[in-house]
Enzyme design. Structure first.
Site, PDB file in Angstrom:
ATOM      1  N   LYS A 163      34.773  43.074 -55.462  1.00 16.36           N
ATOM      2  CA  LYS A 163      33.476  43.292 -57.232  1.00 16.36           C
ATOM      3  C   LYS A 163      32.742  42.544 -56.434  1.00 16.36           C
ATOM      4  O   LYS A 163      31.594  43.262 -57.325  1.00 16.36           O
ATOM      5  CB  LYS A 163      34.561  42.178 -58.086  1.00 16.36           C
ATOM      6  CG  LYS A 163      35.449  43.310 -58.422  1.00 16.36           C
ATOM      7  CD  LYS A 163      36.313  42.295 -59.604  1.00 16.36           C
ATOM      8  CE  LYS A 163      38.223  42.765 -60.280  1.00 16.36           C
ATOM      9  NZ  LYS A 163      38.400  42.059 -61.144  1.00 16.36           N
ATOM     10  N   ASN A 209      47.304  49.936 -71.095  1.00 22.63           N
ATOM     11  CA  ASN A 209      46.125  50.209 -70.356  1.00 22.63           C
ATOM     12  C   ASN A 209      46.872  51.144 -69.292  1.00 22.63           C
ATOM     13  O   ASN A 209      46.079  51.371 -68.050  1.00 22.63           O
ATOM     14  CB  ASN A 209      45.453  49.014 -69.618  1.00 22.63           C
ATOM     15  CG  ASN A 209      45.330  48.201 -69.964  1.00 22.63           C
ATOM     16  OD1 ASN A 209      44.260  48.362 -71.152  1.00 22.63           O
ATOM     17  ND2 ASN A 209      45.872  46.563 -70.657  1.00 22.63           N
ATOM     18  N   GLU A 249      33.920  54.941 -60.684  1.00 25.88           N
ATOM     19  CA  GLU A 249      33.879  55.129 -61.528  1.00 25.88           C
ATOM     20  C   GLU A 249      32.359  54.184 -62.373  1.00 25.88           C
ATOM     21  O   GLU A 249      32.614  53.517 -62.336  1.00 25.88           O
ATOM     22  CB  GLU A 249      35.234  53.691 -62.406  1.00 25.88           C
ATOM     23  CG  GLU A 249      36.245  54.690 -61.998  1.00 25.88           C
ATOM     24  CD  GLU A 249      37.672  54.060 -62.346  1.00 25.88           C
ATOM     25  OE1 GLU A 249      37.261  52.625 -63.635  1.00 25.88           O
ATOM     26  OE2 GLU A 249      38.796  54.219 -62.668  1.00 25.88           O
ATOM     27  N   GLU A 262      33.547  50.558 -61.272  1.00 25.87           N
ATOM     28  CA  GLU A 262      34.586  50.042 -59.451  1.00 25.87           C
ATOM     29  C   GLU A 262      34.613  51.664 -59.206  1.00 25.87           C
ATOM     30  O   GLU A 262      34.502  52.774 -59.830  1.00 25.87           O
ATOM     31  CB  GLU A 262      35.584  50.039 -59.855  1.00 25.87           C
ATOM     32  CG  GLU A 262      36.388  50.270 -61.406  1.00 25.87           C
ATOM     33  CD  GLU A 262      38.093  49.773 -61.940  1.00 25.87           C
ATOM     34  OE1 GLU A 262      38.231  48.787 -60.998  1.00 25.87           O
ATOM     35  OE2 GLU A 262      38.932  50.252 -62.219  1.00 25.87           O
ATOM     36  N   ASN A 264      38.094  53.300 -56.359  1.00 27.67           N
ATOM     37  CA  ASN A 264      39.025  53.251 -56.449  1.00 27.67           C
ATOM     38  C   ASN A 264      39.100  53.835 -54.791  1.00 27.67           C
ATOM     39  O   ASN A 264      39.218  55.186 -54.735  1.00 27.67           O
ATOM     40  CB  ASN A 264      40.288  54.162 -56.983  1.00 27.67           C
ATOM     41  CG  ASN A 264      39.986  53.268 -58.564  1.00 27.67           C
ATOM     42  OD1 ASN A 264      40.093  54.101 -59.510  1.00 27.67           O
ATOM     43  ND2 ASN A 264      40.743  51.974 -58.682  1.00 27.67           N
ATOM     44  N   PHE A 322      54.383  52.881 -78.239  1.00 23.99           N
ATOM     45  CA  PHE A 322      53.601  54.580 -77.925  1.00 23.99           C
ATOM     46  C   PHE A 322      55.153  54.131 -76.542  1.00 23.99           C
ATOM     47  O   PHE A 322      54.370  54.840 -75.622  1.00 23.99           O
ATOM     48  CB  PHE A 322      52.348  53.837 -77.740  1.00 23.99           C
ATOM     49  CG  PHE A 322      52.041  53.536 -78.745  1.00 23.99           C
ATOM     50  CD1 PHE A 322      51.888  54.556 -79.903  1.00 23.99           C
ATOM     51  CD2 PHE A 322      52.088  52.075 -79.491  1.00 23.99           C
ATOM     52  CE1 PHE A 322      50.572  54.681 -81.201  1.00 23.99           C
ATOM     53  CE2 PHE A 322      50.012  52.465 -80.222  1.00 23.99           C
ATOM     54  CZ  PHE A 322      50.709  52.969 -81.537  1.00 23.99           C
TER      55      PHE A 322
END
Length: 641
Positions: A163, A209, A249, A262, A264, A322
C-alpha cells in the site's frame, strides 16, 4: 485498463464517492468492425504456448479454457477431490487432483501445483483471480522453473500489493492521490512499453463488500474525466513497468474529482463487461503479452461500443441478509442463451453440486445492448428465462435491482441495498394489476393441468366420454388474501374474472417445459411453475419472485375452513442454522444465562463466518452442536427455556 466505479458515502466535504476501475492494454491491433460479446481475431500462425495450466476452478477456469481452445493451446486443469466431476475438469485436455476440499490443501497448495506442472510439462500458468493470482511467491517459483506466469512480473505484484509503495509510485507518476490514504492498483500492458486504458466499469451494487451487479461504461463519467483518468492509469502502469491485465481503481467525488485508490494485478471477475464494449478478449491478450508479443492495439482504436451489464448469479437466499449461501445439487439447470445478446460465464451444469467449500457463484450473466436501456431490458428477460432448481438463488434480488427506478436513473452507491431495502429484501411487491395477472395465470394453470389429467395416451378399449366442461369456479389464496376466480376456456385461451377484473390468458400450455410463455391481455410474461401438489398448493416464479398460492374448487375452499391449522413454532426459544455450514465455535452450555443479542455460536459457510445470536434473554436448555460439526439449513442448534 478499465476503470471500475464504485460510489459510496465517504464523509467529509466531498460527500458521494465513486470507485472507478481502469484496465490497460499495450501496442497495435486491428480495428474490429463487427461486434460480438467479444470478437478478437485469432491468428493460427501466431504461436504462443503448447500447453497451459489453469490454477483455478469454476467459471474462470472454464473461461480461460474456452480462449485457449480457440488459440490452439492444450489445457491442464487442477481440482480438489470434491471437484473431480466439475465442468472445468471435463473441459480441459488433462486434469489432475491436487488435494482434498479445503483450499489450503488443494487450490492454494503450491507444492502440489508445481508437481503437476512438472508432470504435465505445462509451459505457462493462468491463475484466474483469487487463490494464487496475486501471490508473489507463486510467480517467483514459476519463474525459477522456467514456467511463464500469465500475469505481471514479481516486481509489479510486490509494488502494487504494498500500500505504501504503490502510493509513492502513484505520486511520482503524477497520479492524483488522497492525502493520508494508502491504496493499491490493477492494469494490462505488454513488455514493449505499450499501455492502453479500456474505459471504466461501474461496480457499486454490493452486499457484504462483494459486488452483485456491474456495468460498463458508467452513467457517471463524461468523456473528459474518462480520458484524464485513463491517462493517469496508463502513467501508473508505465511507472511500475507493468505487463499483463490489471485494474486501477479510483475514487471519484460528486464533482468528478478523482483519486487513486488501489490496483489489482490480475484479471477481475467483471472483465466480461469490458470485453463486450471493446470487443477484446482479455484472456487472449494476457496470453499474447506473456509470450512477449506486442499488443495489436492503439488507444484511438479502443471504442465504447454499446452497453454491457453483468449480474452475479449466486446459490444464495437473498431473503437472508441479502444472500446467505445455499448448497445442493442443480437438479435442473438451463441458461438463458436463447435470449439475444446474452453471455453466460459459468462453471456448472445440470447435476453439478454446490458445496460448502467454495464460493457459491453459479455464473456471471452478461447482457449487451446498443444503449443502457436495451442492455437492462435484455437482462430482465434473461433473468426470467434462467432455470435454476435444487438450490436457492438470487435471481429475484438481481431482477429487482435492475428494474428499480433509482438504479435506472443511475443513482447508485455501495449503500444501495440497505438504503432501498432497510428492513431486508422481501421480493417483488406486486402492483394491483400484477397481482391480478398472477392470480389469473395461476387459475389458468390449474385448469390446464386438470384438463391434461383427463387425457389418455393411445386408444382405450372402452370409449371414454369426453368432458364438455368449459367453466370453473375456483378460490385462489395468495398471502393473506382469498380471491374467487371464474374461469372459462376458449381454445388455448382462458378468460378469468378475478378481483373485479376480467383477463384473457393465452399460452401453449406446455406443462412439461420449465419455462412458460404466457400472454395476459397482450402483455407477455415468462413464468416458471416450480411445484404443485394434490392439495392445490402451487409455486410460481413470476417477475423473478417465487409466490406460493393455493387453488381450490369452490366446494373444497368452503370445507377448508374446518381444517386445523398447524401451530407456528416459537422461534424465540430455539436457534436453528439459517444455512448449511460448519460449526466454528459454541459459546454457551446448558444452564448458562444469555441476553438478547448475545452470540451463541458461529457457523462458517463458503468463506463466510456468521454469528448466531439469542433472540431473547433466558437460560440455555440444551445445546445440539459442537465445534467441528457440519449442519444443514434449519438444523436445531440451541434451545432456551
Amino acid at each position: 485498463m478499465a476503470a471500475a466505479l464504485r460510489r459510496g458515502a465517504a464523509g467529509g466535504r466531498r460527500g458521494l464517492w465513486t470507485l472507478l476501475r481502469c484496465e490497460t492494454l499495450c501496442s497495435r491491433w486491428c480495428l474490429i468492425t463487427s461486434h460480438k460479446l467479444y470478437s478478437s481475431v485469432y491468428d493460427p500462425n501466431e504461436k504462443t504456448f503448447e500447453k497451459l495450466l489453469i490454477a483455478n476452478r469454476g467459471e474462470i477456469a472454464c473461461r480461460v479454457i474456452k480462449t485457449c481452445k480457440k488459440m490452439g493451446i492444450k489445457t491442464v486443469a487442477i481440482h480438489s477431490d470434491v471437484d473431480a466431476n466439475a465442468v472445468h475438469v471435463k473441459m480441459a485436455d488433462e486434469a489432475v487432483c491436487v488435494g482434498p476440499a479445503p483450499t489450503s490443501k488443494s487450490y492454494l497448495n503450491m507444492d502440489a501445483i508445481m508437481e503437476v506442472i512438472k508432470k504435465t510439462r505445462a509451459q505457462a500458468v493462468h491463475p484466474g483471480y483469487g487463490f494464487l493470482s496475486e501471490n508473489r511467491e507463486f510467480a517467483r517459483r514459476l519463474a525459477s522453473e522456467g514456467v511463464t506466469f500469465i500475469g505481471p512480473d514479481t516486481h509489479a505484484i510486490q509494488a502494487m500489493g504494498d500500500k505504501i509503495e504503490s502510493k509513492l509510485l502513484a505520486k511520482n507518476a503524477k497520479v492524483n492521490t488522497i492525502p493520508g490514504f494508502d491504496g493499491v492498483v490493477k492494469v494490462l500492458a505488454d513488455k514493449h512499453g505499450n499501455t492502453l486504458w479500456l474505459n471504466e466499469r461501474e461496480c457499486s451494487i454490493q452486499r457484504r463488500n462483494q459486488k452483485v451487479v456491474e456495468e460498463a461504461p458508467s452513467t457517471f463519467l463524461d468523456p473528459e474525466t474518462r480520458r484524464a483518468m485513463g491517462e493517469q492509469a496508463v502513467a501508473l502502469a508505465k511507472a511500475v513497468k507493468y505487463s499483463s491485465a490489471g485494474t486501477v481503481e479510483f475514487l471519484v467525488d460528486s464533482s468528478k474529482n478523482f483519486y487513486f485508490l488501489e490496483m489489482n494485478t490480475r484479471l477481475q471477475v467483471e472483465h466480461p463487461v469490458t470485453e463486450c464494449i471493446t470487443g477484446l478478449d482479455l484472456v487472449q491478450e494476457m496470453i499474447r503479452v506473456a509470450k512477449g508479443y506486442p499488443l495489436r492495439h492503439k488507444q484511438a482504436d479502443i471504442p465504447i461500443n454499446g452497453w454491457a451489464v453483468e449480474c452475479r448469479v449466486y446459490a444464495e437466499d437473498p431473503y437472508k441478509s441479502f444472500g446467505l449461501p445455499s448448497i445442493g445439487k442443480l437438479s435442473q439447470y438451463q441458461e438463458p442463451l436463447q435470449v439475444p445478446s446474452v453471455r453466460v460465464d459459468s462453471g456448472v451444469q445440470q447435476g453439478s453440486d454446490i458445496s460448502i467449500f467454495y464460493d457459491p457463484m453459479i455464473s456471471k450473466l452478461i447482457t449487451y445492448g446498443s444503449n443502457r436501456a436495451e442492455a437492462l431490458k435484455r437482462m430482465e428477460e434473461a433473468l426470467d428465462n434462467y432455470v435454476i432448481r435444487g438450490v436457492a438463488h438470487n435471481i429475484s434480488l438481481l431482477r429487482e435491482v435492475i428494474i428499480h427506478p433509482r438504479f435506472i436513473q443511475g443513482e447508485i452507491s455501495t449503500k444501495f441495498l440497505p438504503e432501498v431495502y432497510p428492513d431486508g429484501f422481501k421480493g417483488h411487491k406486486l402492483t394491483d394489476l400484477e397481482r391480478r395477472e398472477l392470480l389469473a395465470t395461476a387459475a389458468s394453470l390449474y385448469v390446464s393441468e386438470q384438463l391434461r389429467s383427463q387425457q389418455f395416451l393411445g386408444t382405450p378399449r372402452i370409449p371414454i366420454a369426453k368432458s364438455k366442461r368449459s367453466s370453473w369456479e375456483l378460490s385462489v389464496r395468495l398471502g393473506d388474501g382469498i380471491y374467487p376466480a371464474a374461469v372459462s376456456k376458449d381454445g388455448s385461451s382462458f378468460s378469468v374474472e378475478v378481483d373485479g377484473m376480467k383477463l384473457n390468458v393465452t399460452s401453449e400450455w406446455n406443462l412439461a417445459s420449465p419455462l412458460l410463455s404466457v400472454t395476459i391481455d397482450g402483455t407477455q410474461r415468462t413464468i416458471q411453475r416450480l411445484s404443485r401438489n394434490a392439495a392445490g398448493d402451487i409455486s410460481i416464479q413470476f417477475l423473478g419472485t417465487v409466490y406460493k398460492l393455493q387453488i381450490l374448487t369452490k366446494v373444497a375452499a368452503e370445507l377448508s375452513k374446518y381444517m386445523p391449522e398447524k401451530a407456528a413454532e416459537d422461534t424465540s426459544s430455539i436457534l436453528r442454522s439459517p444455512m448449511p455450514g460448519a460449526v466454528v465455535a459454541v459459546s454457551v452450555k446448558p444452564g448458562d444465562m444469555v441476553s438478547e443479542g448475545q452470540e451463541i455460536c458461529v457457523i462458517e459457510a463458503m468463506k463466510m463466518q456468521n454469528s448466531m445470536t439469542a433472540a431473547k434473554t433466558g437460560k440455555v436448555k440444551a445445546v445440539h452442536c459442537k465445534a467441528g460439526d457440519t449442519v444443514g439449513e434449519g438444523d436445531l442448534l440451541v434451545e432456551l427455556e
